[in-house]
Design a protein around this motif. Structure first.
Motif, PDB file in Angstrom:
ATOM      1  N   SER A  46       0.663   8.068   7.627  1.00  0.00           N
ATOM      2  CA  SER A  46       0.650   6.745   8.254  1.00  0.00           C
ATOM      3  C   SER A  46       1.279   5.680   7.369  1.00  0.00           C
ATOM      4  O   SER A  46       1.731   4.636   7.868  1.00  0.00           O
ATOM      5  CB  SER A  46      -0.781   6.340   8.607  1.00  0.00           C
ATOM      6  N   PHE A  47       1.339   5.932   6.065  1.00  0.00           N
ATOM      7  CA  PHE A  47       1.969   4.951   5.163  1.00  0.00           C
ATOM      8  C   PHE A  47       3.432   4.717   5.534  1.00  0.00           C
ATOM      9  O   PHE A  47       3.969   3.626   5.305  1.00  0.00           O
ATOM     10  CB  PHE A  47       1.917   5.418   3.706  1.00  0.00           C
ATOM     11  N   ALA A  48       4.080   5.741   6.090  1.00  0.00           N
ATOM     12  CA  ALA A  48       5.488   5.592   6.471  1.00  0.00           C
ATOM     13  C   ALA A  48       5.658   4.516   7.536  1.00  0.00           C
ATOM     14  O   ALA A  48       6.725   3.888   7.637  1.00  0.00           O
ATOM     15  CB  ALA A  48       6.047   6.920   6.968  1.00  0.00           C
ATOM     16  N   ASP A  49       4.608   4.306   8.335  1.00  0.00           N
ATOM     17  CA  ASP A  49       4.619   3.257   9.364  1.00  0.00           C
ATOM     18  C   ASP A  49       3.956   1.979   8.857  1.00  0.00           C
ATOM     19  O   ASP A  49       3.690   1.067   9.646  1.00  0.00           O
ATOM     20  CB  ASP A  49       3.873   3.744  10.612  1.00  0.00           C
ATOM     21  N   ARG A  50       3.691   1.940   7.555  1.00  0.00           N
ATOM     22  CA  ARG A  50       3.001   0.803   6.928  1.00  0.00           C
ATOM     23  C   ARG A  50       1.622   0.571   7.555  1.00  0.00           C
ATOM     24  O   ARG A  50       1.218  -0.568   7.834  1.00  0.00           O
ATOM     25  CB  ARG A  50       3.863  -0.464   6.964  1.00  0.00           C
ATOM     26  N   VAL A  51       0.916   1.658   7.767  1.00  0.00           N
ATOM     27  CA  VAL A  51      -0.452   1.620   8.284  1.00  0.00           C
ATOM     28  C   VAL A  51      -1.382   2.233   7.252  1.00  0.00           C
ATOM     29  O   VAL A  51      -1.078   3.303   6.693  1.00  0.00           O
ATOM     30  CB  VAL A  51      -0.574   2.383   9.620  1.00  0.00           C
ATOM     31  N   PHE A  52      -2.502   1.591   7.001  1.00  0.00           N
ATOM     32  CA  PHE A  52      -3.506   2.118   6.082  1.00  0.00           C
ATOM     33  C   PHE A  52      -4.823   2.261   6.839  1.00  0.00           C
ATOM     34  O   PHE A  52      -5.338   1.284   7.383  1.00  0.00           O
ATOM     35  CB  PHE A  52      -3.697   1.193   4.877  1.00  0.00           C
ATOM     36  N   HIS A  53      -5.341   3.487   6.890  1.00  0.00           N
ATOM     37  CA  HIS A  53      -6.608   3.747   7.571  1.00  0.00           C
ATOM     38  C   HIS A  53      -7.762   3.414   6.630  1.00  0.00           C
ATOM     39  O   HIS A  53      -7.862   3.964   5.529  1.00  0.00           O
ATOM     40  CB  HIS A  53      -6.692   5.213   8.001  1.00  0.00           C
ATOM     41  N   ALA A  54      -8.646   2.523   7.073  1.00  0.00           N
ATOM     42  CA  ALA A  54      -9.703   2.019   6.192  1.00  0.00           C
ATOM     43  C   ALA A  54     -11.074   2.074   6.862  1.00  0.00           C
ATOM     44  O   ALA A  54     -11.209   1.795   8.058  1.00  0.00           O
ATOM     45  CB  ALA A  54      -9.405   0.580   5.779  1.00  0.00           C
ATOM     46  N   THR A  55     -12.077   2.410   6.071  1.00  0.00           N
ATOM     47  CA  THR A  55     -13.451   2.320   6.539  1.00  0.00           C
ATOM     48  C   THR A  55     -13.882   0.857   6.557  1.00  0.00           C
ATOM     49  O   THR A  55     -13.290   0.008   5.880  1.00  0.00           O
ATOM     50  CB  THR A  55     -14.389   3.119   5.622  1.00  0.00           C
ATOM     51  N   GLN A  56     -14.934   0.559   7.313  1.00  0.00           N
ATOM     52  CA  GLN A  56     -15.384  -0.825   7.468  1.00  0.00           C
ATOM     53  C   GLN A  56     -16.813  -1.057   6.989  1.00  0.00           C
ATOM     54  O   GLN A  56     -17.304  -2.188   7.052  1.00  0.00           O
ATOM     55  CB  GLN A  56     -15.265  -1.253   8.943  1.00  0.00           C
ATOM     56  N   TYR A  57     -17.483  -0.017   6.548  1.00  0.00           N
ATOM     57  CA  TYR A  57     -18.879  -0.173   6.128  1.00  0.00           C
ATOM     58  C   TYR A  57     -18.954  -0.639   4.674  1.00  0.00           C
ATOM     59  O   TYR A  57     -18.004  -0.501   3.898  1.00  0.00           O
ATOM     60  CB  TYR A  57     -19.640   1.147   6.283  1.00  0.00           C
TER      61      TYR A  57
END
Length: 298
Positions: free
Chosen positions: A134-145
Motif C-alpha cells: 500500500s505504500f506504493a499508493d502512499r497509503v499507510f494502514h494504521a490501528t486506532q486504539y
C-alpha cells in the motif's frame, strides 16, 4: 506488521458477527473488561470501513486523550535529545496535537501537503504484502486504539501512538516518504516469501529501528524508536554496525526486547542513498545474491 504476528493481538469475527481482539495474558489490559470491549468496538469500526471512504471517527474518551497527552509530552522531550534533524523538522511541519488523539483523517490532511500519504484504518495486523504494498499508493494502514491507561508509557503492540507519532512523523518528511514508496513498489514486484521477508527485515532495521550519526552523536530516525519511551533512551547502548542491507536482511531479532544490535548510517544522506538504491533495485533474487556476495553478520 511483521512475520512475528503471533505476538500481536489477533482480531477475529465470530459466527454471530461479533468482533473480538484476543489479548495475551501478559497484556496490561487483559483483565480489564471495559478496555477489552473498547478494543473490540474500535476494531469493528475498521473492519466495517470501505476503502476509499473517509476513515471512521473514534469517539475517544477523556482517559484515552490523557494517555495521548502523557505520551506526547514525554516523546516530544526525548525527540529533542535523541531524534535526528530530519525527524525534528518533520515533526514541526506535521504539527501533531499534543492535547488530544487526532483522527486518522486529520493525520491524512496534515500529511497531504508534506508527502501525499494518507492513513487507512486497520483492525489489527495487516498481511505483510498488503501492508507494504500500500505504500506504493502512499497509503499507510494504521490501528486506532490506544495502549492501556495503566501503562501509558508502554505497549506490547503497535497502537495509535506508534502509528502516528512514529510512522506519521517519518511520513511528514518527503525524503523518508520516498523510501516508503520504494518499499511499496518492491513489495508489489516480489513474488517469493523469502524475498518479502528479506524486505521486511531490512525495513525493521532501518525505518523501524534506524539510527545515524549526526554532529558527533548517534541519533534515531526509526519509528520504533521514535515511539518508544524506554528504548529511545537506550539505543545508544546497542552494538552499532555499519549500514549494510545484506546484514540487515539476514540478521535475527527479538521484537519483545530492546534491540541489542543496530545498523548506523554515517549520515541521513547515506540512509537515502543506500536504502533508496536497495529498495528500488530489490528483486526475488536479492536474498541469494546477498548470501553469495554480500557482507553477512559476524
Amino acid at each position: 506488521m511483521f512475520t512475528e504476528a503471533q505476538l500481536y493481538s489477533p482480531v477475529t469475527r465470530g459466527g454471530d458477527g461479533a468482533v473480538r481482539v484476543r489479548l495475551s495474558a501478559e497484556h496490561p489490559g487483559a483483565q480489564d473488561r471495559e478496555y477489552r470491549a473498547r478494543r473490540d468496538a474500535i476494531a469493528a469500526l475498521a473492519l466495517a470501513h470501505t476503502p476509499g471512504e473517509p476513515a471512521p471517527r473514534v469517539a475517544y474518551t477523556e482517559r484515552e486523550h490523557a494517555v495521548w497527552r502523557t505520551v506526547s509530552a514525554e516523546l516530544a522531550r526525548k525527540h529533542r535529545s535523541y531524534a535526528c534533524a530530519e525527524i525534528r523538522l518533520a515533526a514541526r511541519e506535521f504539527g501533531l496535537p499534543a492535547d488530544h488523539v487526532p483522527q486518522l483523517d486529520q493525520v491524512s490532511a496534515a500529511l497531504a501537503p508534506l508527502s501525499g500519504f494518507r492513513y487507512a484504518p486497520a483492525a489489527g495486523l495487516v498481511p505483510l504484502r498488503q501492508f507494504f504494498g500500500s505504500f506504493a499508493d502512499r497509503v499507510f494502514h494504521a490501528t486506532q486504539y490506544l495502549r492501556h491507561h495503566s501503562a501509558p508509557l508502554y505497549t506490547p503492540e503497535p497502537d495509535a501512538v506508534h502509528e502516528i507519532v512514529g510512522h506519521g512523523t517519518q511520513l511528514a518528511s518527503a525524503r523518508l516518504a520516498a523510501l516508503y514508496v520504494a518499499v511499496g513498489a518492491a513489495a508489489r514486484r516480489l513474488r517469493t516469501d523469502a524475498a518479502l521477508k528479506f524486505l521486511a527485515d531490512v525495513f525493521w532495521f532501518s525505518l523501524e529501528f534506524g539510527v545515524l550519526r549526526e554532529r558527533g552523536e548517534v541519533r534515531c530516525y526509526g519509528a520504533g524508536l521514535l515511539s518508544s519511551y524506554g528504548e529511545i533512551e537506550e539505543f545508544r547502548a546497542a552494538r552499532l554496525r555499519p549500514l549494510d542491507v545484506a546484514a540487515m536482511g539476514t540478521a535475527g531479532y527479538d521484537i519483545t526486547h530492546y534491540q541489542p544490535v543496530l545498523y548506523c548510517a554515517r549520515s541521513f544522506t547515506e540512509v537515502e542513498e543506500v536504502l533508496g538504491a536497495f529498495f528500488t533495485g530489490m528483486d526475488d533474487d536479492t536474498p541469494a545474491r546477498c548470501a553469495r556476495d554480500g557482507r553477512l553478520p559476524v
